[in-house]
Design a protein around this motif. Sequence first.
Motif, PDB file in Angstrom:
ATOM      1  N   TYR A 184     -29.872  87.934  19.894  1.00  0.00           N
ATOM      2  CA  TYR A 184     -28.696  87.214  20.413  1.00  0.00           C
ATOM      3  C   TYR A 184     -28.758  85.804  19.828  1.00  0.00           C
ATOM      4  O   TYR A 184     -29.830  85.339  19.422  1.00  0.00           O
ATOM      5  N   ASN A 218     -39.691  74.688  29.003  1.00  0.00           N
ATOM      6  CA  ASN A 218     -38.686  75.691  29.362  1.00  0.00           C
ATOM      7  C   ASN A 218     -38.238  76.560  28.180  1.00  0.00           C
ATOM      8  O   ASN A 218     -37.787  77.685  28.387  1.00  0.00           O
ATOM      9  N   GLY A 232     -35.974  73.278  25.060  1.00  0.00           N
ATOM     10  CA  GLY A 232     -34.891  74.250  25.254  1.00  0.00           C
ATOM     11  C   GLY A 232     -33.756  73.641  26.053  1.00  0.00           C
ATOM     12  O   GLY A 232     -33.124  74.318  26.870  1.00  0.00           O
ATOM     13  N   GLY A 249     -27.510  82.198  28.112  1.00  0.00           N
ATOM     14  CA  GLY A 249     -27.323  82.880  26.836  1.00  0.00           C
ATOM     15  C   GLY A 249     -28.317  84.004  26.597  1.00  0.00           C
ATOM     16  O   GLY A 249     -28.044  84.949  25.853  1.00  0.00           O
ATOM     17  N   MET A 250     -29.472  83.926  27.251  1.00  0.00           N
ATOM     18  CA  MET A 250     -30.489  84.965  27.075  1.00  0.00           C
ATOM     19  C   MET A 250     -30.082  86.300  27.710  1.00  0.00           C
ATOM     20  O   MET A 250     -30.474  87.371  27.243  1.00  0.00           O
ATOM     21  N   ALA A 306     -36.679  70.146  17.354  1.00  0.00           N
ATOM     22  CA  ALA A 306     -38.041  70.546  16.982  1.00  0.00           C
ATOM     23  C   ALA A 306     -38.260  71.973  17.438  1.00  0.00           C
ATOM     24  O   ALA A 306     -37.693  72.412  18.448  1.00  0.00           O
ATOM     25  N   VAL A 339     -43.438  81.427  20.614  1.00  0.00           N
ATOM     26  CA  VAL A 339     -42.499  80.503  21.280  1.00  0.00           C
ATOM     27  C   VAL A 339     -42.867  80.350  22.756  1.00  0.00           C
ATOM     28  O   VAL A 339     -43.039  79.233  23.264  1.00  0.00           O
ATOM     29  N   LEU A 364     -29.201  81.914  19.383  1.00  0.00           N
ATOM     30  CA  LEU A 364     -29.840  80.806  20.102  1.00  0.00           C
ATOM     31  C   LEU A 364     -28.853  79.636  20.166  1.00  0.00           C
ATOM     32  O   LEU A 364     -27.703  79.748  19.748  1.00  0.00           O
ATOM     33  N   VAL A 370     -31.220  85.293  35.041  1.00  0.00           N
ATOM     34  CA  VAL A 370     -30.439  84.061  35.133  1.00  0.00           C
ATOM     35  C   VAL A 370     -29.239  84.186  34.192  1.00  0.00           C
ATOM     36  O   VAL A 370     -29.370  84.687  33.066  1.00  0.00           O
ATOM     37  N   PRO A 427     -38.258  82.622  37.221  1.00  0.00           N
ATOM     38  CA  PRO A 427     -36.910  83.082  37.591  1.00  0.00           C
ATOM     39  C   PRO A 427     -36.756  84.597  37.436  1.00  0.00           C
ATOM     40  O   PRO A 427     -37.364  85.204  36.555  1.00  0.00           O
TER      41      PRO A 427
HETATM   42  N1  LIG Z   1     -32.253  84.141  31.500  1.00  0.00           N
HETATM   43  C1  LIG Z   1     -33.112  84.852  32.213  1.00  0.00           C
HETATM   44  O1  LIG Z   1     -32.760  85.888  32.785  1.00  0.00           O
HETATM   45  C2  LIG Z   1     -34.525  84.374  32.369  1.00  0.00           C
HETATM   46  C3  LIG Z   1     -35.323  84.978  33.358  1.00  0.00           C
HETATM   47  C4  LIG Z   1     -36.647  84.557  33.519  1.00  0.00           C
HETATM   48  C5  LIG Z   1     -37.144  83.540  32.705  1.00  0.00           C
HETATM   49  N2  LIG Z   1     -36.344  82.985  31.756  1.00  0.00           N
HETATM   50  C6  LIG Z   1     -36.917  81.907  30.938  1.00  0.00           C
HETATM   51  O2  LIG Z   1     -36.200  80.709  31.186  1.00  0.00           O
HETATM   52  C7  LIG Z   1     -36.323  79.830  30.069  1.00  0.00           C
HETATM   53  C8  LIG Z   1     -34.966  79.287  29.691  1.00  0.00           C
HETATM   54  O3  LIG Z   1     -34.155  80.350  29.191  1.00  0.00           O
HETATM   55  P1  LIG Z   1     -32.586  80.443  29.477  1.00  0.00           P
HETATM   56  O4  LIG Z   1     -32.382  81.485  30.480  1.00  0.00           O
HETATM   57  O5  LIG Z   1     -32.017  79.097  29.704  1.00  0.00           O
HETATM   58  O6  LIG Z   1     -32.102  81.043  28.058  1.00  0.00           O
HETATM   59  P2  LIG Z   1     -31.319  80.366  26.841  1.00  0.00           P
HETATM   60  O7  LIG Z   1     -31.458  81.314  25.709  1.00  0.00           O
HETATM   61  O8  LIG Z   1     -29.949  79.992  27.256  1.00  0.00           O
HETATM   62  O9  LIG Z   1     -32.108  79.001  26.567  1.00  0.00           O
HETATM   63  C9  LIG Z   1     -33.310  78.952  25.871  1.00  0.00           C
HETATM   64  C10 LIG Z   1     -33.301  77.682  25.031  1.00  0.00           C
HETATM   65  O10 LIG Z   1     -34.557  77.578  24.318  1.00  0.00           O
HETATM   66  C11 LIG Z   1     -34.280  77.199  22.982  1.00  0.00           C
HETATM   67  N3  LIG Z   1     -35.357  77.654  22.105  1.00  0.00           N
HETATM   68  C12 LIG Z   1     -35.670  78.919  21.778  1.00  0.00           C
HETATM   69  N4  LIG Z   1     -36.686  78.942  20.907  1.00  0.00           N
HETATM   70  C13 LIG Z   1     -37.048  77.652  20.696  1.00  0.00           C
HETATM   71  C14 LIG Z   1     -38.051  77.038  19.889  1.00  0.00           C
HETATM   72  N5  LIG Z   1     -38.875  77.767  19.122  1.00  0.00           N
HETATM   73  N6  LIG Z   1     -38.149  75.681  19.898  1.00  0.00           N
HETATM   74  C15 LIG Z   1     -37.305  74.929  20.646  1.00  0.00           C
HETATM   75  N7  LIG Z   1     -36.315  75.481  21.421  1.00  0.00           N
HETATM   76  C16 LIG Z   1     -36.206  76.824  21.447  1.00  0.00           C
HETATM   77  C17 LIG Z   1     -32.954  77.896  22.679  1.00  0.00           C
HETATM   78  O11 LIG Z   1     -32.288  77.343  21.531  1.00  0.00           O
HETATM   79  C18 LIG Z   1     -32.199  77.682  23.981  1.00  0.00           C
HETATM   80  O12 LIG Z   1     -31.513  76.447  24.005  1.00  0.00           O
HETATM   81  C19 LIG Z   1     -37.007  80.655  28.973  1.00  0.00           C
HETATM   82  O13 LIG Z   1     -38.377  80.328  28.931  1.00  0.00           O
HETATM   83  C20 LIG Z   1     -36.825  82.079  29.454  1.00  0.00           C
HETATM   84  O14 LIG Z   1     -37.809  82.957  28.954  1.00  0.00           O
HETATM   85  C21 LIG Z   1     -35.060  83.364  31.573  1.00  0.00           C
END
Ligand SMILES: NC(=O)c1ccc[n+]([C@@H]2O[C@H](COP(=O)([O-])OP(=O)(O)OC[C@H]3O[C@@H](n4cnc5c(N)ncnc54)[C@H](O)[C@@H]3O)[C@@H](O)[C@H]2O)c1
Length: 285
Positions: A48, A103, A14, A205-206, A75, A123, A50, A202, A199
């Motif tokens: 949303y 991540n 990710g 994009g999520m 991948a 995932v 990705l 954060v 976290p």
């Molecule tokens: N944003 C939040 O509020 C928050 C809070 C707690 C935990 N998290 C966790 O933090 C981690 C990172 O998320 P983020 O906040 O950077 O969000 P994000 O959506 O910006 O980034 C997630 C990344 O994972 C990639 N991804 C998704 N599915 C995939 C797959 N099957 N194979 C490979 N890549 C894949 C996406 O393309 C993206 O680049 C995640 O595990 C998320 O669950 C996020």
Amino acid sequence: MSGRLTGKVALITGAARGQGRTHAVRLAREGADIIAVDLPGAIDTVPYPLATKDDLEETVRQVEALGRRIVTHPADVRVLADLRAAVDAGVTELGRLDIVVANAGILTMGTDTAKAFLDVVNVNLVGVLNTVTAAEPHLPDGSSIVLTGSTAALLVGTVDRGGAGGLGYAHAKRQVARLGHDLSRVFASRRIRVNVVHPTNVRSGMMDNDFMYHAFRPDLPEPAREDMIPALVDKSPMGVPWLEPSEISEAVLYFACDESRWVTGQQLKLDGGQLGPVSDAGVPA
Ligand SMILES: NC(=O)c1ccc[n+]([C@@H]2O[C@H](COP(=O)([O-])OP(=O)(O)OC[C@H]3O[C@@H](n4cnc5c(N)ncnc54)[C@H](O)[C@@H]3O)[C@@H](O)[C@H]2O)c1
């Protein structure tokens, strides 16, 4: 202090944007080279967009600007064969693997179908297991594995109320917490550490997207980011709407480097006070 990861190589899933990107940049700033994995394409239950190819290229640009090497391998973490091929190729190119940051994640909250539950579990949980599985043959003794959980998923009555997709997210992240704990026992004899960061919200994009604006402000017909902020602040004991991705990267860096070489099986909650006030569990009397 810098150069804490000189000579090391980190695998980050990710890595195209959000926390994955800031993890790559932070570890690279300490001297690590990066194997960056992300998903080309979309998952239809995710409400949303990705990451894109351009996002991954921006991560490459930022790491290379620090003078570090980075190789990218598209991948899907759900597909073990593809992930193995990506990790094997990255290790061949960069020569070793010392740090794993599992991540990659999605949120299918609001989608109330079995497929939304299964997609997010595949995932966020199976993908984490696949990442460790693909990395394990390459890991030397003393290396570090960091998994990403979620504060909200540990709380009952938050994301788990978001339909089958939200429940799947909570299920997967709670299992990731358990997985980190149990894997730490499995790897301890090789002094390989396994820790989990959880976290709170954060700014990535999520969270920063139209779907979330509507989820937090159902009272408005066309809510924007500014409309969501007060709702996030309202739910935060410390009054913080969300953390910056780079703030999570500081915790990942701690677990990645030798300062934490005797620290394993930990669940580090970067929670903005979200969890502490709700329970006295684990606090000495
Ligand atoms: N944003 C939040 O509020 C928050 C809070 C707690 C935990 N998290 C966790 O933090 C981690 C990172 O998320 P983020 O906040 O950077 O969000 P994000 O959506 O910006 O980034 C997630 C990344 O994972 C990639 N991804 C998704 N599915 C995939 C797959 N099957 N194979 C490979 N890549 C894949 C996406 O393309 C993206 O680049 C995640 O595990 C998320 O669950 C996020």
